[in-house]
Design a protein around this motif. Structure first.
Motif, mmCIF file in Angstrom:
data_model
loop_
_atom_site.group_PDB
_atom_site.id
_atom_site.type_symbol
_atom_site.label_atom_id
_atom_site.label_comp_id
_atom_site.label_asym_id
_atom_site.label_seq_id
_atom_site.Cartn_x
_atom_site.Cartn_y
_atom_site.Cartn_z
ATOM 1 N N ALA A 104 1.055 -1.293 0.164
ATOM 2 C CA ALA A 104 0.341 0.095 0.351
ATOM 3 C C ALA A 104 0.775 1.514 0.201
ATOM 4 N N TYR A 105 0.273 2.526 -0.548
ATOM 5 C CA TYR A 105 1.031 3.580 -0.425
ATOM 6 C C TYR A 105 0.120 4.977 0.169
ATOM 7 N N ALA A 106 0.141 5.740 1.209
ATOM 8 C CA ALA A 106 -0.032 7.308 1.374
ATOM 9 C C ALA A 106 0.445 7.372 0.980
ATOM 10 N N ILE A 107 -0.150 8.969 -0.191
ATOM 11 C CA ILE A 107 0.208 9.693 -0.703
ATOM 12 C C ILE A 107 -0.999 10.865 -0.178
ATOM 13 N N ASP A 108 0.020 12.259 -0.806
ATOM 14 C CA ASP A 108 -0.433 13.481 -0.210
ATOM 15 C C ASP A 108 -0.727 14.309 -1.590
ATOM 16 N N ASP A 109 -1.589 15.208 -1.351
ATOM 17 C CA ASP A 109 -1.991 16.042 -2.219
ATOM 18 C C ASP A 109 -1.114 16.354 -3.787
ATOM 19 N N GLN A 110 -0.250 16.551 -2.985
ATOM 20 C CA GLN A 110 1.656 16.694 -3.856
ATOM 21 C C GLN A 110 2.417 15.982 -4.727
#
Length: 224
Positions: free
Chosen positions: A194-200
């Motif tokens: 899994a990945y957690a990604i921010d809005d950038q």
């Protein structure tokens, strides 16, 4: 199909360059179809203002307003009621599909019901640009934390086009969004990466290669 899975649209120059690389041409020479369907299933969005803002390119998250040669609307809930020849050739000819955020399971349901999901393997040159739920729909499952609309299956399975899950809107400074601690707890319940990604940040998938494209922060959670 080539994928650009974002948290908040084409939010910076690095993600935009990656999009044009996937397209193989400038955005101004490409034709797009926008898909607002996910918004209708989300209790904070739904039909009305948010869907209009996305379709009209007035959303705070850049997607429709990037300067495409043309933009059309592909509303998935309408497709089962019209003949395939009215819309399938249009999808096959377009360069990019722009999927709004909202409820990932609702979007997945209508992708299956409309027949769009079954078309995906044949769309080798098409770019799918997802925003939030529009990205999560391509994963194996979204996680219990993101279940809003209840799918007929009763579970949190998405389309499984990629083999990892996505937690969007990661924030490390206490701002509104998903904290790293929440993302870690979410990922621990999954049996795949899994990945957690921010809005950038976005995740680019093309020719079997997965690449993180970012001007922000992200975390990778290996399987197990």
């Amino acid at each position: 199909m080539k994928l650009l899975l974002t948290s908040a649209g084409i939010s910076n120059a690095t993600i935009r360059r990656s999009l044009e690389d996937l397209l193989g041409k400038p955005i101004g020479e490409a034709d797009a179809l926008c898909i607002p369907t996910a918004q209708y299933g989300h209790p904070w969005l739904g039909p009305g203002t948010s869907a209009w803002e996305f379709i009209s390119g007035r959303s705070e998250h850049p997607m429709v307003d990037l300067g495409w040669r043309s933009v059309g609307v592909l509303e998935l809930t309408a497709l089962p009621s019209i003949d395939d020849e009215r819309w399938k050739p249009l999808v096959g000819e377009t360069d990019v599909l722009l999927a709004a955020g909202g409820d990932a399971l609702y979007l997945g349901h209508w992708m299956r019901e409309s027949g769009l999901a079954a078309m995906l393997p044949a769309l080798a040159d098409t770019v799918w640009v997802g925003m939030s739920a529009g990205s999560m729909v391509m994963t194996p499952q979204i996680g219990a934390e993101f279940v809003g609309w209840t799918a007929p299956s009763g579970d949190d399975r998405a389309l499984g086009v990629v083999d990892f899950s996505i937690c969007p809107h990661l924030t490390l400074d206490g701002a509104p969004g998903n904290s790293l601690a929440a993302a870690e707890q979410w990922a621990a319940a999954l049996d795949h990466p899994a990945y957690a990604i921010d809005d950038q940040t976005a995740i680019r998938v093309a020719d079997g290669e997965v690449r993180v494209v970012t001007e922000g922060v992200w975390r990778h959670f290996p399987k197990g």
